[in-house]
Design a protein around this motif. Structure first.
Motif, PDB file in Angstrom:
ATOM      1  N   THR A 147       0.846  -1.195   0.000  1.00 30.11           N
ATOM      2  CA  THR A 147       0.000   0.000   0.000  1.00 30.11           C
ATOM      3  C   THR A 147       0.881   1.244   0.000  1.00 30.11           C
ATOM      4  O   THR A 147       1.701   1.444   0.893  1.00 30.11           O
ATOM      5  CB  THR A 147      -0.928   0.026   1.224  1.00 30.11           C
ATOM      6  N   VAL A 148       0.693   2.061  -1.011  1.00 34.18           N
ATOM      7  CA  VAL A 148       1.463   3.287  -1.201  1.00 34.18           C
ATOM      8  C   VAL A 148       0.530   4.460  -0.915  1.00 34.18           C
ATOM      9  O   VAL A 148      -0.462   4.652  -1.618  1.00 34.18           O
ATOM     10  CB  VAL A 148       1.995   3.357  -2.652  1.00 34.18           C
ATOM     11  N   VAL A 149       0.824   5.215   0.144  1.00 34.95           N
ATOM     12  CA  VAL A 149       0.024   6.394   0.493  1.00 34.95           C
ATOM     13  C   VAL A 149       0.820   7.641   0.128  1.00 34.95           C
ATOM     14  O   VAL A 149       1.924   7.840   0.634  1.00 34.95           O
ATOM     15  CB  VAL A 149      -0.329   6.421   1.985  1.00 34.95           C
ATOM     16  N   HIS A 150       0.267   8.442  -0.739  1.00 33.96           N
ATOM     17  CA  HIS A 150       0.922   9.699  -1.125  1.00 33.96           C
ATOM     18  C   HIS A 150       0.600  10.740  -0.048  1.00 33.96           C
ATOM     19  O   HIS A 150      -0.275  11.594  -0.216  1.00 33.96           O
ATOM     20  CB  HIS A 150       0.447  10.142  -2.498  1.00 33.96           C
ATOM     21  N   PRO A 155       3.908  12.728  -3.818  1.00 34.28           N
ATOM     22  CA  PRO A 155       3.982  11.363  -4.346  1.00 34.28           C
ATOM     23  C   PRO A 155       5.156  10.579  -3.759  1.00 34.28           C
ATOM     24  O   PRO A 155       6.216  11.142  -3.455  1.00 34.28           O
ATOM     25  CB  PRO A 155       4.164  11.579  -5.855  1.00 34.28           C
ATOM     26  N   CYS A 156       4.954   9.293  -3.606  1.00 33.10           N
ATOM     27  CA  CYS A 156       6.023   8.402  -3.157  1.00 33.10           C
ATOM     28  C   CYS A 156       7.022   8.169  -4.298  1.00 33.10           C
ATOM     29  O   CYS A 156       6.793   8.570  -5.440  1.00 33.10           O
ATOM     30  CB  CYS A 156       5.433   7.065  -2.715  1.00 33.10           C
ATOM     31  N   SER A 182      -2.034  15.234  -7.756  1.00 28.42           N
ATOM     32  CA  SER A 182      -0.587  15.065  -7.617  1.00 28.42           C
ATOM     33  C   SER A 182      -0.040  14.249  -8.780  1.00 28.42           C
ATOM     34  O   SER A 182      -0.713  13.355  -9.308  1.00 28.42           O
ATOM     35  CB  SER A 182      -0.244  14.371  -6.298  1.00 28.42           C
ATOM     36  N   ARG A 183       1.209  14.538  -9.158  1.00 31.15           N
ATOM     37  CA  ARG A 183       1.851  13.855 -10.280  1.00 31.15           C
ATOM     38  C   ARG A 183       3.271  13.432  -9.910  1.00 31.15           C
ATOM     39  O   ARG A 183       3.965  14.150  -9.179  1.00 31.15           O
ATOM     40  CB  ARG A 183       1.917  14.764 -11.511  1.00 31.15           C
ATOM     41  N   GLY A 186       5.296  13.641 -14.104  1.00 31.14           N
ATOM     42  CA  GLY A 186       4.309  14.036 -15.099  1.00 31.14           C
ATOM     43  C   GLY A 186       3.081  13.163 -15.183  1.00 31.14           C
ATOM     44  O   GLY A 186       2.125  13.515 -15.871  1.00 31.14           O
ATOM     45  N   ARG A 187       3.075  12.037 -14.476  1.00 32.46           N
ATOM     46  CA  ARG A 187       1.951  11.106 -14.574  1.00 32.46           C
ATOM     47  C   ARG A 187       1.072  11.217 -13.333  1.00 32.46           C
ATOM     48  O   ARG A 187       1.572  11.288 -12.209  1.00 32.46           O
ATOM     49  CB  ARG A 187       2.477   9.677 -14.716  1.00 32.46           C
ATOM     50  N   PRO A 188      -0.260  11.205 -13.487  1.00 34.55           N
ATOM     51  CA  PRO A 188      -1.142  11.382 -12.325  1.00 34.55           C
ATOM     52  C   PRO A 188      -1.012  10.253 -11.323  1.00 34.55           C
ATOM     53  O   PRO A 188      -0.978   9.059 -11.690  1.00 34.55           O
ATOM     54  CB  PRO A 188      -2.552  11.384 -12.940  1.00 34.55           C
ATOM     55  N   CYS A 189      -0.922  10.611 -10.050  1.00 34.67           N
ATOM     56  CA  CYS A 189      -1.024   9.601  -9.003  1.00 34.67           C
ATOM     57  C   CYS A 189      -2.398   8.935  -9.112  1.00 34.67           C
ATOM     58  O   CYS A 189      -3.393   9.587  -9.395  1.00 34.67           O
ATOM     59  CB  CYS A 189      -0.856  10.242  -7.632  1.00 34.67           C
ATOM     60  N   GLY A 190      -2.405   7.639  -8.875  1.00 31.50           N
ATOM     61  CA  GLY A 190      -3.629   6.862  -9.051  1.00 31.50           C
ATOM     62  C   GLY A 190      -3.628   6.045 -10.317  1.00 31.50           C
ATOM     63  O   GLY A 190      -4.552   5.258 -10.546  1.00 31.50           O
TER      64      GLY A 190
END
Length: 427
Positions: A147-150, A155-156, A182-183, A186-190
């Motif tokens: 589990t990665v929580v930003h 971002p992580c 958040s990115r 350049g790529r969206p988190c999620g």
């Protein structure tokens, strides 16, 4: 007559003139939003499938993520969406989930409902998210999900974490509840993990009041998550796998769907997000730059390769050694006296909470479980003990003068720290 140079705690004039509260959220509804809610009341107050504002929100959210994932499924809360995600990713009794030692409890609490074990890994001092080195040390033959929580919008280190997940065959769940917009590079988190969840609770930058949304590019994850929280219409119409679609009448026994009213609120909030995000960036980058001149504070680290999106709070670290060793509680008391809206962050390390630390599960008494033990000297402990929580300023340029007063309040406490230390010693 009061002296502006004297600390307000010691009888001086406060540095901040604006009355509290300084963070008013969520913002008031527009007339258009209120009209849409009123119209929905007489149209349909219980949507059973994916239609109307529910379907529109899910479509809008996929657009928000640049359509890098195929499915979005709404739930009645972010916690419900996380429960569905963990179930869909295969968390069961005997499996382990690795997650950050310091975050909001709901990021990992649903694992306990599924009788899985939570393994806590230390966090990275820069990102405040889970540390890839700590993750690799925590992996066992029972680990199934990372589990990665930003945390707080930063971002992580996704390159390192995805590499570990790939090498060990782990599923990755992104908790983006703090990371709307958040990115990472350049790529969206999620859009990195096997599944991602965004909370839409009222404090979030994109809010529904209560609500959550799960996104994924994996058909099996979509189907299993849908069936956990949705039965009848949606499961019949949207589940892809024919074998799983047999359960469409009952789902897997729970009803966790979102109200159309919450979906309408979320749609309007999502539409307003770009302007609010830009204003937050103006405010908080300005504040962060100005705090570099305050010796006893460590400004928020923002890596070059990331975009903080909605930020979700502003959490600099206190350096007590630069302020006569004053306890954080004394600093907060002095800053509040100056008129500042400031506190310690509300979320403790998860290992200090009984749901995580008790050897006996409150849900399944007598069942074997792996209890978490707090680690002294960890980065998570350091952040827990030294972070300050300030408002997520959203109005630019209106808030600029208020931010300047906050900076002056910090400087004032620094200038008068000897008097504050003497005051604290006398008590």
């Amino acid at each position: 007559m009061s002296d502006a140079r004297t600390l307000a705690l010691l009888g001086g004039e406060p540095a901040i003139s604006r009355p509290l509260p300084h963070e008013v959220w969520p913002p008031p509804a527009s007339e258009e939003e209120l009209a849409a809610l009123a119209a929905q009341r007489n149209l349909d107050i219980s949507i059973k499938g994916s239609s109307g504002p529910i379907a529109e929100l899910e479509r809008d959210f996929l657009d928000f993520l640049e359509n890098r994932v195929r499915w979005a499924v709404t739930f009645n809360s972010g916690t419900s969406a996380l429960l569905a995600a963990y179930f869909a990713l295969g968390v069961r009794e005997g499996t382990e989930v690795i997650g950050p030692a310091l975050t909001y409890h709901a990021a990992l609490s649903p694992v306990h409902v599924l009788r899985g074990d939570v393994v806590l890994a230390d966090i990275d001092i820069r990102t405040r998210g889970v540390d890839p080195r700590a993750v690799e040390e925590a992996i066992t033959e029972r680990t199934r999900v990372l589990t990665v929580v930003h945390q707080w919008g930063h971002p992580c280190d996704m390159d390192a974490l995805l590499d570990i997940a790939d090498r060990y065959g782990l599923k990755v769940l992104e908790d983006c509840s703090h990371a709307h917009g958040s990115r990472y590079k350049g790529r969206p988190c999620g859009t990195f993990g096997d599944a991602a969840v965004f909370s839409l609770q009222a404090n979030k930058a994109v809010f529904a009041g209560e609500g959550g949304i799960l996104v994924t590019d994996d058909a099996e994850v979509h189907d299993r998550a849908t069936l956990l929280g949705h039965y009848r219409d949606r499961s019949r119409d949207r589940v892809v796998d024919e074998e799983l679609r047999r359960f469409w009448v009952t789902g897997f026994g729970l009803k966790l769907r979102m109200s159309p009213f919450n979906a309408l609120v979320a749609r309007h909030s999502l539409a307003a997000f770009p302007a609010r995000r830009e204003a937050r960036h103006q405010c908080l980058h300005y504040l962060n730059a100005r705090l570099r001149d305050v010796p006893y504070l460590e400004p928020v680290h923002v890596a070059d390769e990331v975009d903080m999106g909605a930020w979700y709070g502003f959490k600099p670290l206190y350096r007590p050694e630069a302020l006569h060793g004053l306890p954080r509680a004394v600093l907060i008391e002095a800053l509040r006296a100056e008129g500042m809206e400031v506190s310690a962050p509300s979320g403790p390390r998860l290992a200090t909470l009984p749901l995580y630390s008790d050897a006996d599960s409150p849900l399944f008494p007598g069942a074997p479980r792996r209890a978490a033990a707090p680690e002294e000297g960890s980065v998570a402990e350091h952040v827990e003990r030294h972070a300050l929580s300030l408002p997520t300023f959203t109005n630019w340029p209106e808030d600029k003068a208020l931010i300047d007063e906050y900076v002056e309040a910090f400087r004032k406490v620094g200038r008068e720290s000897a008097a504050l230390a003497a005051h604290a010693a006398r008590r």
